[in-house]
Design a protein around this motif. Structure first.
Motif, mmCIF file in Angstrom:
data_model
loop_
_atom_site.group_PDB
_atom_site.id
_atom_site.type_symbol
_atom_site.label_atom_id
_atom_site.label_comp_id
_atom_site.label_asym_id
_atom_site.label_seq_id
_atom_site.Cartn_x
_atom_site.Cartn_y
_atom_site.Cartn_z
ATOM 1 N N MET A 1 16.198 1.993 7.867
ATOM 2 C CA MET A 1 16.497 3.432 6.759
ATOM 3 C C MET A 1 16.687 4.573 7.412
ATOM 4 O O MET A 1 16.274 5.098 8.198
ATOM 5 C CB MET A 1 14.720 3.204 6.233
ATOM 6 N N LYS A 2 17.533 5.473 5.970
ATOM 7 C CA LYS A 2 17.864 6.900 6.429
ATOM 8 C C LYS A 2 16.346 8.241 6.896
ATOM 9 O O LYS A 2 16.620 9.088 6.860
ATOM 10 C CB LYS A 2 18.761 7.145 5.084
ATOM 11 N N ASN A 3 15.522 7.426 5.906
ATOM 12 C CA ASN A 3 14.378 8.538 6.044
ATOM 13 C C ASN A 3 12.585 7.411 5.599
ATOM 14 O O ASN A 3 13.652 6.381 5.268
ATOM 15 C CB ASN A 3 14.264 9.254 5.189
ATOM 16 N N LYS A 4 11.714 7.598 5.442
ATOM 17 C CA LYS A 4 10.338 7.128 4.624
ATOM 18 C C LYS A 4 10.541 7.503 3.824
ATOM 19 O O LYS A 4 9.101 6.735 2.750
ATOM 20 C CB LYS A 4 9.451 7.326 5.904
ATOM 21 N N ASN A 5 11.695 7.834 2.891
ATOM 22 C CA ASN A 5 11.326 7.914 1.180
ATOM 23 C C ASN A 5 11.204 6.590 0.470
ATOM 24 O O ASN A 5 11.841 5.756 0.631
ATOM 25 C CB ASN A 5 12.038 9.179 0.542
ATOM 26 N N VAL A 6 10.760 6.303 -0.656
ATOM 27 C CA VAL A 6 10.295 4.886 -1.093
ATOM 28 C C VAL A 6 10.034 5.438 -2.119
ATOM 29 O O VAL A 6 8.845 6.258 -3.029
ATOM 30 C CB VAL A 6 8.973 4.005 -0.521
ATOM 31 N N LEU A 7 10.729 4.891 -3.471
ATOM 32 C CA LEU A 7 10.297 5.269 -5.353
ATOM 33 C C LEU A 7 9.689 3.884 -5.649
ATOM 34 O O LEU A 7 10.735 2.627 -5.191
ATOM 35 C CB LEU A 7 11.647 6.052 -5.810
ATOM 36 N N LEU A 8 9.510 4.394 -6.310
ATOM 37 C CA LEU A 8 8.760 2.961 -7.330
ATOM 38 C C LEU A 8 8.723 3.478 -8.537
ATOM 39 O O LEU A 8 8.898 4.594 -8.974
ATOM 40 C CB LEU A 8 6.718 2.606 -6.612
ATOM 41 N N ILE A 38 1.278 0.903 0.682
ATOM 42 C CA ILE A 38 2.778 1.428 1.556
ATOM 43 C C ILE A 38 2.440 2.784 2.320
ATOM 44 O O ILE A 38 2.966 3.792 3.435
ATOM 45 C CB ILE A 38 3.762 1.650 0.549
ATOM 46 N N ARG A 39 1.741 4.118 1.726
ATOM 47 C CA ARG A 39 2.039 5.221 1.975
ATOM 48 C C ARG A 39 0.526 5.446 3.085
ATOM 49 O O ARG A 39 0.624 6.434 4.526
ATOM 50 C CB ARG A 39 1.487 6.967 1.027
ATOM 51 N N GLN A 40 0.132 4.223 3.595
ATOM 52 C CA GLN A 40 -0.462 4.583 4.023
ATOM 53 C C GLN A 40 0.199 4.193 6.213
ATOM 54 O O GLN A 40 -0.740 4.824 6.881
ATOM 55 C CB GLN A 40 -2.128 2.880 4.521
ATOM 56 N N PHE A 41 0.876 3.798 5.997
ATOM 57 C CA PHE A 41 1.436 3.108 7.202
ATOM 58 C C PHE A 41 3.031 4.900 7.513
ATOM 59 O O PHE A 41 3.598 4.554 8.149
ATOM 60 C CB PHE A 41 2.083 2.612 6.681
ATOM 61 N N GLY A 42 2.194 6.079 6.310
ATOM 62 C CA GLY A 42 3.167 6.752 6.578
ATOM 63 C C GLY A 42 4.571 7.322 5.889
ATOM 64 O O GLY A 42 5.205 7.654 6.169
ATOM 65 N N TYR A 43 4.355 6.567 5.104
ATOM 66 C CA TYR A 43 6.009 6.678 4.374
ATOM 67 C C TYR A 43 5.829 7.668 3.295
ATOM 68 O O TYR A 43 4.689 7.514 2.621
ATOM 69 C CB TYR A 43 6.040 5.181 4.080
ATOM 70 N N SER A 44 6.138 7.967 2.672
ATOM 71 C CA SER A 44 6.567 9.380 1.093
ATOM 72 C C SER A 44 7.072 8.163 0.312
ATOM 73 O O SER A 44 8.154 7.744 -0.014
ATOM 74 C CB SER A 44 7.380 10.859 1.531
ATOM 75 N N VAL A 45 5.919 8.230 -0.721
ATOM 76 C CA VAL A 45 6.564 7.584 -2.040
ATOM 77 C C VAL A 45 6.275 8.290 -3.688
ATOM 78 O O VAL A 45 4.998 9.042 -3.414
ATOM 79 C CB VAL A 45 5.495 6.150 -2.195
ATOM 80 N N LYS A 46 6.761 7.937 -4.032
ATOM 81 C CA LYS A 46 6.886 8.638 -5.766
ATOM 82 C C LYS A 46 7.180 7.578 -6.546
ATOM 83 O O LYS A 46 7.919 6.059 -6.036
ATOM 84 C CB LYS A 46 8.311 9.981 -5.700
ATOM 85 N N LEU A 136 8.618 -6.063 4.682
ATOM 86 C CA LEU A 136 10.391 -5.884 4.331
ATOM 87 C C LEU A 136 11.195 -4.533 4.774
ATOM 88 O O LEU A 136 12.294 -3.656 5.328
ATOM 89 C CB LEU A 136 10.565 -6.312 3.225
ATOM 90 N N ILE A 137 10.442 -3.507 4.215
ATOM 91 C CA ILE A 137 10.609 -1.856 4.872
ATOM 92 C C ILE A 137 10.775 -1.884 6.314
ATOM 93 O O ILE A 137 11.627 -0.955 7.185
ATOM 94 C CB ILE A 137 9.492 -0.707 4.321
ATOM 95 N N ARG A 138 10.020 -2.415 6.712
ATOM 96 C CA ARG A 138 9.394 -2.350 8.183
ATOM 97 C C ARG A 138 11.051 -3.060 8.653
ATOM 98 O O ARG A 138 11.226 -3.277 9.892
ATOM 99 C CB ARG A 138 8.825 -3.005 9.147
ATOM 100 N N ALA A 139 11.429 -4.272 7.975
ATOM 101 C CA ALA A 139 12.291 -5.001 8.583
ATOM 102 C C ALA A 139 14.204 -4.479 8.267
ATOM 103 O O ALA A 139 15.164 -4.758 9.082
ATOM 104 C CB ALA A 139 12.819 -6.471 7.726
#
Length: 483
Positions: A1-8, A38-46, A136-139
């Protein structure tokens, strides 16, 4: 992943513009749970929250460009599936490297087909999503698991072959899940259906996951499983207090059957009774869980309305669909609620495969006999993964493309599919509309409904709901299609 940003994103589906003030736009609890997990694991979520339907696509492009997510997760119900594909197309047109993931009821039923129908969908999450999405994000990161190791995942290999992994076990301890990430959205932009909204500021929550009944027409168990899992009373009340401290004064509990375990629901009510600034609330349960003692406890704990699924007035059809209730028990349950001072909402379905003019008349008759505050008649929609879809839908009518799904879905402007050989989808829809109109505009029912009104706001909300639920009938009448 290029960064830890996740959009839901929750894929939308629209109702008639005339009903926008009545039909609610609920906070997406599924997305909220995913974001919090997800954000518990350090990801930035919007969580994507557009300001209007008209600006949806442009705002989606804007957030993709500004937030630059590595992954976009989209929650999908069958009526929103064509729109979800369009959302993936928009995302990929802006950045091909963003990983797109679909989940939800529709995907849990046809996860492989979803990947076959659009090359812009990279993965399907089948079943409960929190752990699968995290894996999946970890993968996608260095040192993560291989795709084939992730349970509950459908994926496409480098040659384009689609694989569906083993199912994921259900989360046993749902107390371990963080509360939905409501802080990521403007809660004031969400609203309940007007006729069940009893507060100035409302919210939704769940106290259980799963449903053991697996009724033939229902798809909810596909994602959350057929095993009922309970949150502890302490965990529930912690979330209730958090909502109230945030200004919420009315809660809709979205559990399929909130009162399934009697000692537990009694304990929840006792805890609410002891709460000095308790919110009012609404819930769904089964008629075979309700009696006058429980109805009285609900009332004392702040409940305003209870929803019961009755479905049909024909015992034969109730047996066919696996509802496992008696109509006598339904009459008793609604009577108990009325005696305790609770409003009731009952839902009914017309258009089952063996429905006839007689059995549909029986459904309307039982609704009149039960006489809930609100009755809503729906045309049967055979959702994928349900027994009515698998056993009664002609295989030639099963959708195999996004365009076919768009035609399959019943909306205000399209009749949808009928499983009944004697009625078209348009005719089934017209019957449901007619029953909604007839039920609400009975003079005695209007008087009964007025007896439950305690304020001008109450009257306004109930009246607006009745007008919306009967509006489709009036449209049919204007076109000469109703009787």
């Amino acid at each position: 992943m290029k960064n830890k940003n996740v959009l839901l994103i929750e894929a939308p589906y629209s109702y008639a513009s005339a009903g926008k003030e009545v039909v609610g736009k609920y906070f997406p609890l599924g997305i909220g749970y995913l974001a919090a997990y997800i954000r518990q694991f350090g990801y930035s979520v919007k969580i994507f929250q557009p300001s209007s339907d008209e600006s949806y696509n442009q705002e989606l492009k804007d957030i993709v460009r500004s937030f630059r997510p590595s992954l976009a997760g989209i929650s999908v119900m069958t009526p929103s599936y064509p729109r979800a594909v369009e959302i993936c197309d928009i995302i990929k047109s802006n950045d091909r490297n963003i990983v797109t993931v679909l989940g939800g009821h529709h995907v849990s039923a046809v996860g492989k087909e979803v990947l076959e129908q659009s090359s812009n969908i990279d993965f399907s999450v089948i079943g409960e999503g929190e752990i699968t999405l995290h894996e999946l994000i970890r993968a996608l990161e260095p040192g993560g698991p291989e795709y084939e190791e992730i349970k509950g995942l459908a994926w496409r290999d480098n040659e384009g072959n689609i694989h569906v992994n083993d199912s994921r076990e259900l989360i046993k301890d749902i107390d371990s899940l963080p509360f939905p990430a409501r802080d990521l959205v403007d809660m004031d932009k969400f609203r309940l259906h007007s006729y069940i909204d009893f507060g100035k500021r409302s919210a939704t929550m769940i106290t259980t996951r799963g449903c053991p009944y697996k009724c033939a027409f229902c798809s909810s168990w596909l994602t959350m499983g057929a095993r009922y899992r309970f949150r502890s009373v302490e965990n529930i009340m912690k979330e209730v207090r958090e909502l109230v401290e945030g200004g919420i004064d009315h809660i809709v509990f979205e559990d399929d059957t909130m009162a399934l375990k009697r000692d537990r629901i009694m304990a929840i009510c006792d805890a609410l009774i002891e709460m000095p600034n308790r919110p009012s609330w609404y819930c769904l349960t089964r008629v075979d869980t309700m009696d006058y003692e429980l109805a009285g406890k609900f009332k004392a704990a702040g409940c305003k309305m209870v929803n019961f699924g009755i479905e049909s007035g024909s015992p034969e059809i109730l047996k066919l669909v696996g509802k496992k209730i008696s109509l006598d028990r339904a009459v008793e349950a609604i009577s108990a609620c009325r005696k305790a001072g609770l409003r009731t909402q009952c839902t009914f379905i017309v258009g089952f495969p063996i429905d006839t003019e007689k059995t549909m008349a029986m459904t309307y008759s039982i609704a009149k006999k039960i006489n809930p505050t609100i009755a809503i008649f729906f045309p049967l929609t055979p959702y994928p993964g349900t027994r009515v879809y698998n056993e009664f839908l002609d295989k030639s009518l099963m959708p195999h493309s996004v365009e076919e799904w768009l035609s399959y879905i019943m909306t205000d402007n399209k009749s949808g599919i009928s499983l009944n050989s004697n009625y078209t989808g348009e005719e089934i829809k017209a019957i449901a509309n007619k029953f909604n109109r007839k039920f609400f505009f009975r003079p005695l029912h209007i008087l009964d409904m007025l007896k439950t009104v305690h304020s001008p706001t109450d009257l306004f909300r109930l009246s607006r709901g009745a007008l919306y639920l009967s509006s489709n009938y009036l449209k049919e009448l204007a076109r000469g299609g109703a009787s």
